[in-house]
Design a protein around this motif. Sequence first.
Motif, PDB file in Angstrom:
ATOM      1  N   GLN A  13       0.751  -1.235  -0.166  1.00 44.85           N
ATOM      2  CA  GLN A  13       0.016   0.151   0.065  1.00 44.85           C
ATOM      3  C   GLN A  13       0.962   1.279   0.080  1.00 44.85           C
ATOM      4  O   GLN A  13       0.373   2.450  -0.418  1.00 44.85           O
ATOM      5  CB  GLN A  13      -0.845  -0.047   1.137  1.00 44.85           C
ATOM      6  CG  GLN A  13      -0.331   0.168   2.596  1.00 44.85           C
ATOM      7  CD  GLN A  13       0.065  -1.362   3.079  1.00 44.85           C
ATOM      8  OE1 GLN A  13       0.312  -2.097   2.307  1.00 44.85           O
ATOM      9  NE2 GLN A  13      -0.008  -1.397   4.329  1.00 44.85           N
ATOM     10  N   TYR A  14       2.209   1.013   0.264  1.00 41.45           N
ATOM     11  CA  TYR A  14       2.984   2.212   0.406  1.00 41.45           C
ATOM     12  C   TYR A  14       4.219   2.059  -0.749  1.00 41.45           C
ATOM     13  O   TYR A  14       4.912   3.115  -0.934  1.00 41.45           O
ATOM     14  CB  TYR A  14       3.788   2.268   1.510  1.00 41.45           C
ATOM     15  CG  TYR A  14       2.632   2.414   2.754  1.00 41.45           C
ATOM     16  CD1 TYR A  14       1.757   3.450   3.059  1.00 41.45           C
ATOM     17  CD2 TYR A  14       2.626   1.406   3.636  1.00 41.45           C
ATOM     18  CE1 TYR A  14       1.010   3.574   4.094  1.00 41.45           C
ATOM     19  CE2 TYR A  14       1.958   1.517   4.885  1.00 41.45           C
ATOM     20  CZ  TYR A  14       0.985   2.384   4.907  1.00 41.45           C
ATOM     21  OH  TYR A  14       0.109   2.880   5.961  1.00 41.45           O
ATOM     22  N   ASP A  15       4.095   1.315  -1.564  1.00 41.72           N
ATOM     23  CA  ASP A  15       4.747   1.148  -2.825  1.00 41.72           C
ATOM     24  C   ASP A  15       4.433   2.180  -3.951  1.00 41.72           C
ATOM     25  O   ASP A  15       4.266   1.652  -5.033  1.00 41.72           O
ATOM     26  CB  ASP A  15       4.896  -0.492  -3.149  1.00 41.72           C
ATOM     27  CG  ASP A  15       6.277  -0.607  -4.108  1.00 41.72           C
ATOM     28  OD1 ASP A  15       6.950   0.406  -4.453  1.00 41.72           O
ATOM     29  OD2 ASP A  15       6.051  -1.650  -4.725  1.00 41.72           O
ATOM     30  N   LYS A  16       4.445   3.186  -3.630  1.00 34.24           N
ATOM     31  CA  LYS A  16       4.104   4.367  -4.359  1.00 34.24           C
ATOM     32  C   LYS A  16       5.372   5.316  -4.926  1.00 34.24           C
ATOM     33  O   LYS A  16       6.024   5.411  -4.207  1.00 34.24           O
ATOM     34  CB  LYS A  16       3.205   5.068  -3.871  1.00 34.24           C
ATOM     35  CG  LYS A  16       1.848   4.261  -3.570  1.00 34.24           C
ATOM     36  CD  LYS A  16       1.113   3.500  -4.645  1.00 34.24           C
ATOM     37  CE  LYS A  16      -0.177   3.026  -3.845  1.00 34.24           C
ATOM     38  NZ  LYS A  16      -0.735   2.222  -4.863  1.00 34.24           N
ATOM     39  N   GLN A  63       5.548   8.634  -4.651  1.00 40.38           N
ATOM     40  CA  GLN A  63       5.487   9.381  -3.443  1.00 40.38           C
ATOM     41  C   GLN A  63       6.557   9.132  -2.336  1.00 40.38           C
ATOM     42  O   GLN A  63       7.303   9.668  -1.822  1.00 40.38           O
ATOM     43  CB  GLN A  63       4.131   9.957  -2.928  1.00 40.38           C
ATOM     44  CG  GLN A  63       3.333  10.301  -3.854  1.00 40.38           C
ATOM     45  CD  GLN A  63       2.380   9.226  -4.177  1.00 40.38           C
ATOM     46  OE1 GLN A  63       2.683   8.157  -4.787  1.00 40.38           O
ATOM     47  NE2 GLN A  63       0.949   9.559  -4.376  1.00 40.38           N
ATOM     48  N   LYS A  70       8.708   6.370  -2.791  1.00 39.41           N
ATOM     49  CA  LYS A  70      10.064   6.158  -3.071  1.00 39.41           C
ATOM     50  C   LYS A  70      10.822   7.427  -3.169  1.00 39.41           C
ATOM     51  O   LYS A  70      11.941   7.550  -3.225  1.00 39.41           O
ATOM     52  CB  LYS A  70       9.835   5.095  -4.672  1.00 39.41           C
ATOM     53  CG  LYS A  70       9.244   3.985  -4.341  1.00 39.41           C
ATOM     54  CD  LYS A  70       9.127   3.357  -5.657  1.00 39.41           C
ATOM     55  CE  LYS A  70       8.834   1.852  -5.566  1.00 39.41           C
ATOM     56  NZ  LYS A  70       8.728   1.116  -6.891  1.00 39.41           N
ATOM     57  N   LEU A  96      -1.334   8.576   2.544  1.00 42.38           N
ATOM     58  CA  LEU A  96      -1.821   7.219   1.622  1.00 42.38           C
ATOM     59  C   LEU A  96      -2.625   6.476   2.627  1.00 42.38           C
ATOM     60  O   LEU A  96      -3.446   6.024   2.015  1.00 42.38           O
ATOM     61  CB  LEU A  96      -0.617   6.525   1.268  1.00 42.38           C
ATOM     62  CG  LEU A  96       0.396   7.286   0.216  1.00 42.38           C
ATOM     63  CD1 LEU A  96       1.457   6.279  -0.056  1.00 42.38           C
ATOM     64  CD2 LEU A  96      -0.516   7.594  -0.721  1.00 42.38           C
ATOM     65  N   SER A 138      -6.841   5.812   1.646  1.00 43.00           N
ATOM     66  CA  SER A 138      -7.414   4.620   1.476  1.00 43.00           C
ATOM     67  C   SER A 138      -8.622   4.226   2.062  1.00 43.00           C
ATOM     68  O   SER A 138      -9.235   3.461   2.003  1.00 43.00           O
ATOM     69  CB  SER A 138      -6.300   3.682   1.917  1.00 43.00           C
ATOM     70  OG  SER A 138      -5.990   3.641   3.220  1.00 43.00           O
TER      71      SER A 138
END
Length: 217
Positions: A107-110, A112, A114, A162, A166
């Motif tokens: 869910q945080y592999d975005k 923003q 990175k 994030l 969600s």
Amino acid sequence: MQNRIIAILFLGFMVFSCQKENQKRLVENKREMEKRELIFSNIKEGWVFNDTPINETADSVAVSWNEFRQFLDELAQKPKKTIGAFQKKSEAISKKVMLLDNNIPYQYDKPQIKSRISALITKVRMLNLFIHLDHIPDKKVVGLIADINKELISLQRQMDKLNEKSKIPVEEGESEMLRMLDTVRAIPNNSNVSPRSVIPNRSQTITPQNQNIPRVE
């Protein structure tokens, strides 16, 4: 007799010169030691990292994301005795921060997240570089520690954004729209397909739906 006097004078001059050189060297060594002690004191005082999660999201992430938790744990261990201990700790932090690119929760592999991890890695590696110089710029080192804290806070706040996003319920019709967009993106771009294949043949006769509509000659 005269030669003996000259020899004694020369010897006395040499002894005096050596003593003066030794005194000068002692003064320089003392100044260098005082300078190193001041640098060590400044770095020790400024070596304060935000190693505690700043929000519930980051706290939860630290439980499930091993690399992130280990990085915070490394920041929490402050060296004390020598500048060499700070240099070793800087190396350890640099190794841990490089691992943040691994196993990012889905869910945080975005982008923003990175981008903020990349900025954090850059600051930590700069810290490790400067603290290993022969003449350590202590003000620069302390400034980088402050920058690392800012980047770390920015990362955790973005995680929280994030997470909150969600939780927002999907509006009516939005889910269908997203599925349509995913379907369009899934259509392969086949360059071998000729444009003529999608253009109707002019020779084909189009039969009007209503035969009673008069044709214009």
